[in-house]
Enzyme design. Structure first.
Site, short mmCIF file in Angstrom:
data_model
loop_
_atom_site.label_atom_id
_atom_site.label_comp_id
_atom_site.label_asym_id
_atom_site.label_seq_id
_atom_site.Cartn_x
_atom_site.Cartn_y
_atom_site.Cartn_z
N HIS A 1 77.47 10.27 61.59
CA HIS A 1 78.24 10.81 60.46
C HIS A 1 77.88 10.05 59.19
O HIS A 1 78.70 9.33 58.63
CB HIS A 1 79.73 10.74 60.74
CG HIS A 1 80.14 11.70 61.80
ND1 HIS A 1 80.04 13.06 61.63
CD2 HIS A 1 80.55 11.51 63.07
CE1 HIS A 1 80.42 13.66 62.75
NE2 HIS A 1 80.72 12.74 63.64
N HIS B 1 77.16 10.31 71.68
CA HIS B 1 78.39 10.81 72.31
C HIS B 1 78.14 11.46 73.68
O HIS B 1 79.06 11.59 74.47
CB HIS B 1 79.00 11.95 71.47
CG HIS B 1 79.54 11.53 70.16
ND1 HIS B 1 80.24 10.39 69.99
CD2 HIS B 1 79.51 12.13 68.95
CE1 HIS B 1 80.62 10.30 68.72
NE2 HIS B 1 80.18 11.35 68.07
N GLU C 1 82.79 13.25 72.56
CA GLU C 1 82.50 12.38 73.72
C GLU C 1 83.34 12.82 74.93
O GLU C 1 82.84 12.88 76.06
CB GLU C 1 82.81 10.91 73.38
CG GLU C 1 82.53 9.98 74.55
CD GLU C 1 83.12 8.60 74.35
OE1 GLU C 1 82.97 8.01 73.26
OE2 GLU C 1 83.74 8.08 75.31
N CYS D 1 84.82 0.61 74.97
CA CYS D 1 83.70 -0.21 74.48
C CYS D 1 84.24 -1.21 73.47
O CYS D 1 85.05 -0.86 72.61
CB CYS D 1 82.66 0.69 73.83
SG CYS D 1 81.41 -0.24 72.97
N ASN E 1 86.90 4.69 61.04
CA ASN E 1 86.77 3.29 61.45
C ASN E 1 86.54 2.39 60.23
O ASN E 1 86.94 1.23 60.24
CB ASN E 1 85.69 3.14 62.53
CG ASN E 1 84.29 3.18 61.99
OD1 ASN E 1 83.78 2.17 61.56
ND2 ASN E 1 83.67 4.35 61.98
N SER F 1 78.97 3.76 60.98
CA SER F 1 77.89 4.68 60.65
C SER F 1 77.18 4.31 59.35
O SER F 1 76.54 5.15 58.72
CB SER F 1 78.41 6.12 60.62
OG SER F 1 79.63 6.16 59.95
FE1 F3S Z 1 78.12 3.11 72.73
FE2 F3S Z 1 80.14 1.58 72.21
FE3 F3S Z 1 78.70 2.48 70.28
S1 F3S Z 1 80.06 3.19 73.69
S2 F3S Z 1 77.93 4.44 70.98
S3 F3S Z 1 78.04 1.07 71.87
S4 F3S Z 1 80.90 2.30 70.27
#
Ligand code: F3S
Length: 284
Positions: free
Chosen positions: A41, A76, A128, A196, A226, A267
């Site tokens: 994005h 994703h 996702e 994550c 974010n 991003s």
């Molecule tokens: Fe993967 Fe974690 Fe980034 S799941 S895409 S490393 S936020």
């Protein structure tokens, strides 16, 4: 000249960085390149890729029209049938699904294969989550749960095991609360915490850097949730916090400052972070 502290976790996480690099690697091969959804994005990156011949396809319908070329799956991930469609149409597939997300696909596939009820904790409309759902077979569909009310209302036959996974960016505390609701119901629950840490680590470091500088700069798109969150965290620690999209938005802080911190949303490309950093080092 002010000292500059650049957060190590500023910008792309591992999975996004990997996906963007995989797209750039495909450019210049003379092949037609498509990404299934924007790779990231960030308008500048998508535009730069467009100029290098990369086209974004938005949906299944557009995918169906393709007769040749390479389709890149973004970090994703996608439902299994999309990957099958790419193969069936004789297109080349470059799978840039983040390995952490791919792991979830495998976990749910195996759990559904054992006859367990798969529960995904996350937002049903997030790509996702749509992708994860799409790795459970049609006769063992996954259930998506986002709120405590949904968790309370959930029912499955007694004796059937439940496998709980989460969207990678889901809030850790909320995840634990929802899992506790399932456990209280007495189900046989197999919890695979697939959150994550990249987002959490970025926020933690932003907070830590902001607490010891005179001015803080947060770089990211205005619509990036974010980045907004990073800004809120930094602003609480450092009154002089600026939220900028690019170097053009940056206002100089008063001359009295001796230390400036920089962080960036997930991003934000490195080129913008570097540019801002260089400017601050020279002019602050
Ligand atoms: Fe993967 Fe974690 Fe980034 S799941 S895409 S490393 S936020």
């Amino acid at each position: 000249m002010a000292e500059v502290i650049l957060a190590k976790t500023a910008g792309f996480c591992f999975g996004v960085k990997r996906a963007v690099e995989m797209v750039y690697q495909q450019t210049g091969t003379g092949e037609k390149i498509y990404t299934y959804g924007p790779i990231i994005h960030n308008e500048q990156v998508v535009e730069d890729l467009r100029q290098k011949g990369v086209t974004v396809i938005e949906n299944e319908e557009q995918l169906r029209q393709l007769e040749s070329g390479t389709v890149i799956i973004r970090s994703h991930g996608v439902p299994r049938y999309i990957q099958d469609m790419i193969a069936k149409q004789g297109l080349k597939c470059v799978d840039a699904t983040c390995p952490f997300v791919k792991k979830i696909h495998n976990v749910v596939m195996e759990a559904a294969g054992r006859g367990e009820q798969v529960v995904i904790i996350g937002s049903g409309s997030h790509p996702e989550v749509e992708g994860i759902k799409g790795w459970c077979p049609a006769d063992h569909p996954a259930v998506v749960i986002e709120t405590a009310e949904e968790a309370q209302a959930f029912e499955t036959p007694v004796g059937r095991g439940i496998c709980i996974v989460s969207q990678t960016t889901f809030n850790q505390k909320k995840f634990q609360e929802l899992v506790a609701i399932f456990e209280k119901k007495g189900y046989d629950v197999n919890v695979v915490n697939t959150i994550c840490n990249a987002t959490f680590e970025r926020q933690k470091e932003a907070c830590e850097v902001a607490s010891r500088v005179d001015a803080m700069i947060v770089i990211g798109g205005v619509h990036s949730s974010n980045t907004q969150k990073l800004y809120e965290i930094c602003k609480r620690e450092c009154e002089d916090t600026q939220y900028i999209q690019t170097l053009d938005d940056l206002k100089r802080s008063p001359d009295s400052i001796s230390c400036v911190g920089i962080t960036a949303g997930a991003s934000t490309p490195n080129t913008i972070i570097e540019e801002v950093q260089k400017y601050v080092r020279t002019y602050f």
